[in-house]
Design an enzyme around this catalytic site. Structure first.
Site, PDB file in Angstrom:
ATOM      1  N   HIS A   3     -69.030 -11.498 -85.089  1.00 54.83           N
ATOM      2  CA  HIS A   3     -70.367 -11.123 -84.644  1.00 54.83           C
ATOM      3  C   HIS A   3     -70.525 -11.249 -83.133  1.00 54.83           C
ATOM      4  O   HIS A   3     -71.622 -11.153 -82.601  1.00 54.83           O
ATOM      5  CB  HIS A   3     -71.389 -11.999 -85.384  1.00 54.83           C
ATOM      6  CG  HIS A   3     -72.813 -11.549 -85.184  1.00 54.83           C
ATOM      7  ND1 HIS A   3     -73.144 -10.312 -84.707  1.00 54.83           N
ATOM      8  CD2 HIS A   3     -73.977 -12.176 -85.394  1.00 54.83           C
ATOM      9  CE1 HIS A   3     -74.454 -10.204 -84.628  1.00 54.83           C
ATOM     10  NE2 HIS A   3     -74.985 -11.325 -85.045  1.00 54.83           N
ATOM     11  N   CYS A   4     -69.412 -11.466 -82.381  1.00 55.54           N
ATOM     12  CA  CYS A   4     -69.594 -11.722 -80.945  1.00 55.54           C
ATOM     13  C   CYS A   4     -68.832 -10.747 -80.059  1.00 55.54           C
ATOM     14  O   CYS A   4     -69.438  -9.897 -79.416  1.00 55.54           O
ATOM     15  CB  CYS A   4     -69.153 -13.143 -80.617  1.00 55.54           C
ATOM     16  SG  CYS A   4     -70.178 -14.376 -81.399  1.00 55.54           S
ATOM     17  N   ILE A   5     -67.503 -10.883 -80.028  1.00 65.90           N
ATOM     18  CA  ILE A   5     -66.707 -10.183 -79.006  1.00 65.90           C
ATOM     19  C   ILE A   5     -66.833  -8.647 -79.088  1.00 65.90           C
ATOM     20  O   ILE A   5     -66.911  -8.001 -78.049  1.00 65.90           O
ATOM     21  CB  ILE A   5     -65.219 -10.627 -79.049  1.00 65.90           C
ATOM     22  CG1 ILE A   5     -65.106 -12.156 -79.150  1.00 65.90           C
ATOM     23  CG2 ILE A   5     -64.452 -10.115 -77.830  1.00 65.90           C
ATOM     24  CD1 ILE A   5     -65.596 -12.940 -77.962  1.00 65.90           C
ATOM     25  N   ASP A  55     -71.265  -8.250 -78.169  1.00 69.06           N
ATOM     26  CA  ASP A  55     -72.027  -8.779 -77.028  1.00 69.06           C
ATOM     27  C   ASP A  55     -71.817  -8.023 -75.713  1.00 69.06           C
ATOM     28  O   ASP A  55     -72.786  -7.751 -74.990  1.00 69.06           O
ATOM     29  CB  ASP A  55     -71.722 -10.272 -76.823  1.00 69.06           C
ATOM     30  CG  ASP A  55     -71.981 -11.069 -78.095  1.00 69.06           C
ATOM     31  OD1 ASP A  55     -72.676 -10.554 -78.979  1.00 69.06           O
ATOM     32  OD2 ASP A  55     -71.473 -12.200 -78.188  1.00 69.06           O
TER      33      ASP A  55
END
Ligand code: NAD
Length: 446
Positions: free
Chosen positions: A284-286, A289
């Site tokens: 859910h990040c790299i 974002d």
């Protein structure tokens, strides 16, 4: 000589009241969104002696907590049960409980829309829910990863709409979560916590609260800086992974072993930091974002170049893996259509249960579209839905491995026996160098 105004009295009262409640651990803390970030945060504050209420709209998650069952790899059932039995932590779906809280952290998702623009709907609905219950001396901290400006441009107006003033009546700060799921060496308490407040008082209150539960507080001058800190960290990873992915493609072309190259370069004691190629980004990040940052800077008239390029390279990796798989089968006189492909690991990183945005999903989708028959093994994911097809995980037994035409290692879970995999599968494509050190004719690395 300055005179004391009514609003100064309000400021002093709100500040002193909250300060004393935090210092005496009487402050009631709440978390909105009990996921990978929110649940460990709630337990960290509860461990520090605060009474914590976790609020989530997902009844399954709340029911699991009530039953003492953790759905997050890094949170043990016993830890959860202990906190709930000792009545330090409780979970509810009732958002009106916000009115009983002194401090609330927002840990809701910040995904992308299909158009790759930020989907701020979860943050907006959490902010609206807080605005309805907001009361004087309340502290609100946004934790969700998001573009610079979100706290002051999106959350603040929603909270101030009912007449309370930030820094005087209530406090608002941004503090990015840096949890690294599956990494036992770092937990929420030990990872330094960056905090930026809308006003100095806001920063002070947030630092006081988190400083009572976490080892190191890193104050920064504003919420925008704090938001940007997190995006720099994740963009740094995305760009460096893209660079090493491109180096891997280049090495394959030049017939050089990229893994040996990285090992050699890593011997340099300064100025080099190893990143590793793989089948693509996940979680859910790299993958998400940096696109929040690209979107925001574009709106403000600045065209970023690295972020888009990194996204292009990283999101091309699953298709590259399939192309290599197709070539390997071809070298053995087989077409992809009708071949049996066994995928090892479907989560985006090793030893966790999170398959969100996992490159395995894209790899399986393309393989299926090409007519392959796909099976998979993953000790953390019992079943998977890809393009409406439900697939159940199977144990990577000798028979399963021997029956496939090609085994593709997508996630390097510790539980897999790589010697057995290479011994039994006719052909193994290792996208993670999981079978490092092994040499075999049927083992091909990315
Ligand atoms: N997962 C990570 O490793 C990680 C690390 C650092 C930062 N983050 C960031 O933290 C944020 C949360 O990520 P996550 O992985 O914990 O997400 P998650 O999906 O695991 O959890 C979010 C939870 O919020 C709940 N929720 C959604 N809207 C809600 C609402 N209005 N009210 C109450 N509950 C609501 C969902 O039901 C879900 O349980 C994201 O912005 C993410 O980018 C994630």
């Amino acid at each position: 000589m300055s005179t004391i105004t009514e609003s100064d009295v309000g400021k002093a009262d709100s500040c002193a009241e909250l300060e004393s409640r935090i210092k005496s651990k009487q402050a009631r803390f709440g978390v909105i969104g009990l996921g990978y970030v929110g649940l460990p945060l709630a337990l960290t504050l509860s461990d520090a002696g605060f009474n914590v209420t976790g609020i989530d709209i997902d009844t399954n998650r709340v029911d699991a907590i009530v039953a003492g069952r953790s759905y997050i790899t890094d949170v043990r059932d016993e830890e959860l049960r202990k906190a709930t039995l000792e009545k330090r932590f409780r979970a509810t779906t009732d958002l009106s409980e916000i009115r009983n809280l002194d401090a609330v952290s927002i840990c809701v998702p910040t995904p992308l829309r299909k158009t790759k623009d930020p989907d701020m709907s979860y943050v907006i609905s959490a902010a609206d829910a807080i605005a309805k219950e907001l009361h004087p001396a309340q502290l609100i901290i946004l934790e969700s990863t998001t573009y610079p400006g979100t706290t002051e441009e999106l959350v603040l107006p929603a909270l101030e709409a009912r007449g309370l003033k930030v820094g005087a009546d209530f406090f608002l700060a941004y503090s990015p979560e840096r949890v690294d799921p599956g990494n036992p060496d770092f937990n929420t308490r030990d990872i330094p916590k960056v905090i930026g407040g809308v006003t100095p008082r806001c920063a002070k209150m947030a630092a006081l609260l988190y400083g009572s539960a976490m080892k190191t507080i890193v104050p920064v001058s504003s919420t925008r800086v704090a938001e940007m800190v997190k995006l720099l960290e994740n963009t740094f990873r995305s760009v460096n992974i893209a660079l090493v992915n491109e180096i891997a493609l280049m090495c394959a072309h030049l017939k050089i072993d990229v893994w040996e190259v990285i090992k050699g370069a890593s011997s340099k004691p300064f100025g080099f930091m190893p990143f590793y190629p793989g089948p693509g980004l996940g979680g859910h990040c790299i993958p998400i974002d940096p696109l929040y940052l690209e979107w925001k800077s574009k709106i403000d008239g600045f065209e970023s170049r690295f972020i888009g390029l990194a996204d292009k390279i990283n999101s091309g990796m699953p298709r590259y893996v399939v192309t290599r798989a197709m070539e390997l089968l071809n070298e053995h006189g087989k077409a992809m259509r009708g071949s049996r492909i066994h995928i090892l690991g479907v989560t985006y990183k090793k030893d966790i249960s999170d398959s969100r945005e996992s490159p395995a999903l894209e790899v399986i989708k393309i393989l299926m579209a090409l007519g392959a028959s796909v099976t998979y093994s993953d000790p953390f994911v019992p079943s998977l839905s890809v393009e409406g097809h439900n697939i159940e995980a199977i144990h990577p037994s000798r028979e399963v491995l021997a029956a496939c035409n090609l085994a593709v290692i997508i996630t390097n879970h510790t539980a897999f026996d790589y010697t057995e995999i290479v011994r039994n599968a006719p052909l193994v494509f290792d996208t993670r160098n999981a079978a490092f050190g092994m040499k075999a004719k049927n083992l091909i690395r990315l």
